[in-house]
Design a protein around this motif. Structure first.
Motif, PDB file in Angstrom:
ATOM      1  N   VAL A   6      44.276  15.584  14.654  1.00 37.60           N
ATOM      2  CA  VAL A   6      43.910  14.171  14.608  1.00 37.60           C
ATOM      3  C   VAL A   6      42.693  13.946  15.491  1.00 37.60           C
ATOM      4  CG1 VAL A   6      44.675  11.817  15.103  1.00 37.60           C
ATOM      5  CG2 VAL A   6      46.308  13.499  14.221  1.00 37.60           C
ATOM      6  N   ILE A   7      41.696  13.248  14.923  1.00 43.85           N
ATOM      7  CA  ILE A   7      40.524  12.861  15.707  1.00 43.85           C
ATOM      8  C   ILE A   7      40.423  11.340  15.699  1.00 43.85           C
ATOM      9  CG2 ILE A   7      39.272  15.000  15.253  1.00 43.85           C
ATOM     10  CD1 ILE A   7      37.543  13.350  13.263  1.00 43.85           C
ATOM     11  N   GLU A   8      39.702  10.801  16.663  1.00 46.61           N
ATOM     12  CA  GLU A   8      39.493   9.362  16.736  1.00 46.61           C
ATOM     13  C   GLU A   8      38.041   9.054  16.405  1.00 46.61           C
ATOM     14  OE1 GLU A   8      41.275   6.313  19.711  1.00 46.61           O
ATOM     15  OE2 GLU A   8      39.428   7.080  20.619  1.00 46.61           O
ATOM     16  N   ILE A   9      37.835   8.075  15.531  1.00 44.26           N
ATOM     17  CA  ILE A   9      36.478   7.651  15.201  1.00 44.26           C
ATOM     18  C   ILE A   9      36.389   6.134  15.297  1.00 44.26           C
ATOM     19  CG2 ILE A   9      36.121   9.615  13.642  1.00 44.26           C
ATOM     20  CD1 ILE A   9      36.229   7.485  11.353  1.00 44.26           C
ATOM     21  N   VAL A  10      35.171   5.633  15.434  1.00 40.78           N
ATOM     22  CA  VAL A  10      34.904   4.203  15.391  1.00 40.78           C
ATOM     23  C   VAL A  10      33.916   3.977  14.256  1.00 40.78           C
ATOM     24  CG1 VAL A  10      33.974   2.211  16.631  1.00 40.78           C
ATOM     25  CG2 VAL A  10      35.297   3.940  17.863  1.00 40.78           C
ATOM     26  N   ALA A  11      34.238   3.042  13.375  1.00 42.28           N
ATOM     27  CA  ALA A  11      33.373   2.732  12.240  1.00 42.28           C
ATOM     28  C   ALA A  11      33.090   1.238  12.233  1.00 42.28           C
ATOM     29  CB  ALA A  11      34.035   3.152  10.935  1.00 42.28           C
ATOM     30  N   SER A  12      31.957   0.858  11.650  1.00 38.46           N
ATOM     31  CA  SER A  12      31.613  -0.558  11.604  1.00 38.46           C
ATOM     32  C   SER A  12      31.024  -0.935  10.256  1.00 38.46           C
ATOM     33  CB  SER A  12      30.631  -0.907  12.724  1.00 38.46           C
ATOM     34  OG  SER A  12      29.406  -0.243  12.530  1.00 38.46           O
ATOM     35  N   SER A  13      31.050  -2.228   9.982  1.00 37.63           N
ATOM     36  CA  SER A  13      30.509  -2.774   8.742  1.00 37.63           C
ATOM     37  C   SER A  13      30.075  -4.206   8.992  1.00 37.63           C
ATOM     38  CB  SER A  13      31.566  -2.752   7.637  1.00 37.63           C
ATOM     39  OG  SER A  13      31.154  -3.522   6.523  1.00 37.63           O
ATOM     40  N   GLU A  14      29.061  -4.629   8.292  1.00 35.47           N
ATOM     41  CA  GLU A  14      28.648  -6.023   8.362  1.00 35.47           C
ATOM     42  C   GLU A  14      29.387  -6.867   7.330  1.00 35.47           C
ATOM     43  OE1 GLU A  14      24.390  -6.019   8.076  1.00 35.47           O
ATOM     44  OE2 GLU A  14      24.160  -5.085  10.048  1.00 35.47           O
ATOM     45  N   LYS A  15      30.207  -6.214   6.461  1.00 34.63           N
ATOM     46  CA  LYS A  15      30.898  -6.921   5.369  1.00 34.63           C
ATOM     47  C   LYS A  15      32.309  -7.372   5.736  1.00 34.63           C
ATOM     48  CE  LYS A  15      28.500  -4.395   1.740  1.00 34.63           C
ATOM     49  NZ  LYS A  15      28.673  -3.480   0.601  1.00 34.63           N
ATOM     50  N   SER A  16      33.160  -6.399   6.181  1.00 29.67           N
ATOM     51  CA  SER A  16      34.575  -6.710   6.404  1.00 29.67           C
ATOM     52  C   SER A  16      35.253  -5.573   7.159  1.00 29.67           C
ATOM     53  CB  SER A  16      35.295  -6.916   5.063  1.00 29.67           C
ATOM     54  OG  SER A  16      35.342  -5.696   4.340  1.00 29.67           O
ATOM     55  N   PHE A  17      36.470  -5.850   7.640  1.00 34.73           N
ATOM     56  CA  PHE A  17      37.259  -4.793   8.255  1.00 34.73           C
ATOM     57  C   PHE A  17      37.587  -3.714   7.228  1.00 34.73           C
ATOM     58  CE2 PHE A  17      38.505  -8.146  11.400  1.00 34.73           C
ATOM     59  CZ  PHE A  17      38.038  -7.501  12.527  1.00 34.73           C
ATOM     60  N   ASP A  18      37.951  -4.129   6.020  1.00 36.59           N
ATOM     61  CA  ASP A  18      38.274  -3.163   4.974  1.00 36.59           C
ATOM     62  C   ASP A  18      37.083  -2.247   4.696  1.00 36.59           C
ATOM     63  OD1 ASP A  18      40.047  -2.138   2.812  1.00 36.59           O
ATOM     64  OD2 ASP A  18      38.430  -2.900   1.540  1.00 36.59           O
ATOM     65  N   ASP A  19      35.901  -2.813   4.638  1.00 32.10           N
ATOM     66  CA  ASP A  19      34.711  -1.989   4.401  1.00 32.10           C
ATOM     67  C   ASP A  19      34.473  -1.032   5.562  1.00 32.10           C
ATOM     68  OD1 ASP A  19      32.385  -1.383   2.669  1.00 32.10           O
ATOM     69  OD2 ASP A  19      31.235  -2.116   4.402  1.00 32.10           O
ATOM     70  N   ALA A  20      34.741  -1.464   6.792  1.00 34.36           N
ATOM     71  CA  ALA A  20      34.588  -0.578   7.956  1.00 34.36           C
ATOM     72  C   ALA A  20      35.540   0.612   7.840  1.00 34.36           C
ATOM     73  CB  ALA A  20      34.838  -1.345   9.247  1.00 34.36           C
ATOM     74  N   VAL A  21      36.780   0.361   7.409  1.00 27.71           N
ATOM     75  CA  VAL A  21      37.744   1.446   7.219  1.00 27.71           C
ATOM     76  C   VAL A  21      37.248   2.398   6.132  1.00 27.71           C
ATOM     77  CG1 VAL A  21      40.090   2.019   6.463  1.00 27.71           C
ATOM     78  CG2 VAL A  21      39.722   0.111   8.039  1.00 27.71           C
TER      79      VAL A  21
END
Length: 72
Positions: A6-21
């Motif tokens: 298991v690794i930990e990542i951070v993701a982002s999006s300007e659209k939505s939480f779902d898009d960030a995932v």
């Protein structure tokens, strides 16, 4: 026997939480094989002028550990 890492990542999006995932999973899949699960552990957002401008998620990404079959 099945073992996952298991690794930990951070993701982002300007659209939505779902898009960030989705973006985080897609980017992880570019360098990891055998992804078997994700767990979103944190949801945050950047705010400017009382508006959300960037959605961020922290995720745990689980993938299968590959075993070598060679006998050196």
């Amino acid at each position: 026997m099945s073992i996952a890492k298991v690794i930990e990542i951070v993701a982002s999006s300007e659209k939505s939480f779902d898009d960030a995932v989705q973006q985080g999973l897609a980017e992880s899949a570019r360098s990891l094989r055998g992804i078997s699960a994700i767990e979103v552990t944190n949801w945050t957002a950047d705010v400017e002028n009382n508006q959300i401008v960037r959605y961020k998620v922290t995720m745990h990404v689980a993938f299968q550990v590959e075993h070598s079959t060679s006998t050196h």
